[in-house]
Design an enzyme around this catalytic site. Structure first.
Site, mmCIF file in Angstrom:
data_model
loop_
_atom_site.group_PDB
_atom_site.id
_atom_site.type_symbol
_atom_site.label_atom_id
_atom_site.label_comp_id
_atom_site.label_asym_id
_atom_site.label_seq_id
_atom_site.Cartn_x
_atom_site.Cartn_y
_atom_site.Cartn_z
ATOM 1 N N CYS A 161 -2.282 -27.621 -75.634
ATOM 2 C CA CYS A 161 -2.757 -29.001 -75.729
ATOM 3 C C CYS A 161 -1.609 -29.991 -75.811
ATOM 4 O O CYS A 161 -0.525 -29.676 -76.271
ATOM 5 C CB CYS A 161 -3.609 -29.203 -76.978
ATOM 6 N N GLY B 176 -1.614 -29.075 -70.729
ATOM 7 C CA GLY B 176 -3.007 -28.664 -70.636
ATOM 8 C C GLY B 176 -3.657 -29.295 -69.430
ATOM 9 O O GLY B 176 -3.666 -30.518 -69.300
ATOM 10 N N ASN C 222 -3.576 -30.370 -81.513
ATOM 11 C CA ASN C 222 -2.721 -29.419 -80.798
ATOM 12 C C ASN C 222 -2.372 -28.300 -81.769
ATOM 13 O O ASN C 222 -1.817 -28.556 -82.829
ATOM 14 C CB ASN C 222 -1.452 -30.138 -80.319
ATOM 15 N N GLY C 223 -2.709 -27.080 -81.405
ATOM 16 C CA GLY C 223 -2.425 -25.944 -82.277
ATOM 17 C C GLY C 223 -3.616 -25.021 -82.349
ATOM 18 O O GLY C 223 -4.515 -25.080 -81.506
ATOM 19 N N TYR D 95 10.197 -23.106 -72.808
ATOM 20 C CA TYR D 95 9.330 -23.364 -71.655
ATOM 21 C C TYR D 95 8.369 -24.547 -71.807
ATOM 22 O O TYR D 95 8.202 -25.327 -70.883
ATOM 23 C CB TYR D 95 8.518 -22.105 -71.341
#
Ligand code: SF4
Length: 485
Positions: free
Chosen positions: A16, A42, A117-118, A257
């Site tokens: 996300c 995302g 996010n997570g 990345y």
């Protein structure tokens, strides 16, 4: 799916990206721009919620930001000077519109929207307990547990309810929330997932990465600290630290990345770290060769670092098409194989007869590495040496990153020699875990307190993993039946 990386079907995928603006006219349009810059985090769905001083407005859609949020009528339907948004893949929760964020609920204190996010690693346990005591869930997203915990907290003020809810969570969460009173941005006590803050004139902007700030012209102020809550009410901003202080463990894979190379992550340039990893890789895993060739695009900075350190020329030996869309990604083995060739092609005139060093950021299943090595051989390479700018990925992530189950990770079941034979390279080398930390400016991995989450390499998970550790996995639909019976 149109992805930002032609080899993304064999990458770990960040789940996300989140973005929020408080106090700016046309906030939703700014959020749409910010989300566009975070699209690499995302690509399955996107959503924006705005608040106009009276009511909340939400638009959520499957697909990319462009195509959904670049239409005037959509942005006009999101009025107000406060807005937050979300782009997602799914780790927890099925792929459907009801799981697309921001999630929104009417609480006793008014509307409450959340972008997350997570991944909450005890969400299923909490969900089971809440369902047993009467809560009814609308989605299968772990994020909805936060809303229910806030709704059912016995504390008096919304902020206290929110902190009470967070204290029951385990795992990774960077959150941007909206209430009628303002915006709350926070990061879990270990700071596993990123979140930064900037200013646009007098307005406050929050984003998963600094590229989101850049695209709207906001000035980077700082990262939200692990365990910090930043509350914006009108022009007032306040910072709170309601958790017991812990040594931070931000995700080290953001440098490898996930983050865009033009982002600043916890005050380090992602691009510079990637080059330093490549240089370290050249020191640790040298090979006599003619060319250093990056696997595009994520291998480029590390390949530059490897080439500069080793003195071997950097060249673009794989050329990527920027015009491949989902039209060409058809089922069927033959067409799928052609689709790979449409996305990237060997630069045959450069490669033929050369000994090449291919640099990639990671190996997940290994299927793509095998194809790329074969592509280089088909183009006439005399030798193909693969060098990877991260240690072997041996463990799954439970903190908001889409990893295959452990048995599908090539490094979980093969040693480096076996991996080398699997991908059919002349040699294969990875940067060491100490080398990865050296690229971040340490002497090696600090054993007592690593300072980062590196669990997918080491298996050293920084939190308990309640849902994983449950001896009997919790089936949410069985729980619903149990509740009804
Ligand atoms: S397990 Fe790996 S990908 Fe997941 S948060 Fe930790 S370092 Fe990042």
């Amino acid at each position: 799916m149109l992805t930002t990386n032609p080899f993304e079907d064999d990458k770990l995928r960040e789940e996300c990206g989140i973005f929020g603006v408080s106090g700016a006219d046309g906030a939703a349009a700014l959020v749409a721009l910010g989300l566009h810059a975070l699209q690499h985090r995302g690509q399955e769905a996107a959503g924006i919620t705005s608040f106009d001083g009276h009511a909340f407005h939400t638009h959520r859609a499957m697909g990319h930001v462009a195509g959904n949020f670049d239409r005037d009528e959509v942005i006009r339907g999101l009025p107000g000077n406060v807005a937050c948004g979300h782009v997602r893949y799914s780790t927890t929760g099925e792929t459907s519109l009801r799981n697309v964020q921001p999630l929104y609920a009417e609480l006793a204190s008014g509307g409450f929207a959340v972008s997350h996010n997570g991944n909450i690693s005890n969400a299923m346990r909490i969900r089971r307990d809440l369902i047993r005591s009467g809560s009814i869930f609308q989605s299968t997203s772990d994020t909805e547990t936060i809303i229910h915990l806030v709704a059912t907290s016995s504390y008096r003020t919304l902020i206290d309810k929110f902190i009470d809810a967070l204290k029951r969570l385990e795992g990774a969460y960077s959150l941007i929330c909206m209430t009628p009173e303002g915006m709350i941005a926070c990061r879990d006590p270990l700071g596993i997932r990123p979140l930064v803050m900037g200013m646009l004139g007098d307005s406050y902007v929050f984003a998963s990465e600094t590229v989101g700030l850049d695209v709207v012209g906001a000035r980077y102020i700082r990262s939200i600290e692990p365990g910090e809550l930043v509350i914006v009410k009108g022009s007032e901003i306040s910072s709170h630290h309601p958790f017991r202080p812990q040594a931070p463990r931000p995700c080290i894979f953001e440098y490898v990345y996930f983050s865009r190379p033009d982002s600043i992550s916890d005050d380090r340039s992602v691009y510079s770290v990637r080059k330093a990893i490549g240089a370290q890789l050249a020191i640790e895993s040298p090979v006599d060769a003619d060319l250093v060739i990056p696997v595009p695009d994520s291998g480029v900075p590390a390949a530059l670092g490897y080439a500069q350190q080793s003195g071997i020329p950097f060249e673009l030996g794989i050329i990527r098409s920027h015009y491949v869309g989902r039209t060409f990604i058809q089922p069927g083995d033959q067409i799928r194989h052609l689709g790979v060739k449409l996305k990237h092609n060997a630069n045959r005139a450069l490669i033929a007869g050369k000994r090449i060093i291919l640099i990639d950021d990671s190996i997940v299943r290994g299927t793509t590495s095998l194809k790329i090595v074969q592509m280089m051989r088909d183009a006439g390479a005399a030798e193909v040496h693969m060098r990877i700018a991260s240690p072997p990925t041996r463990h799954s992530c439970f903190y908001g990153v889409d990893t295959p189950e452990r048995s599908k990770l090539l490094a979980a079941t093969h040693d480096v020699g076996e991996m080398e034979r699997y991908i059919q390279a002349d040699s294969l080398g990875f940067v060491s875990i100490d080398g990865l930390y050296k690229a971040l400016g340490h002497d090696g991995r600090p054993a007592a307190s690593p300072g980062a989450c590196d669990a997918c390499f080491t298996g050293d998970y920084p939190t308990t993993l309640t849902d994983q550790d449950e001896s009997t996995p919790i089936d949410q639909f069985a729980l619903l039946e149990e509740r009804v019976s």
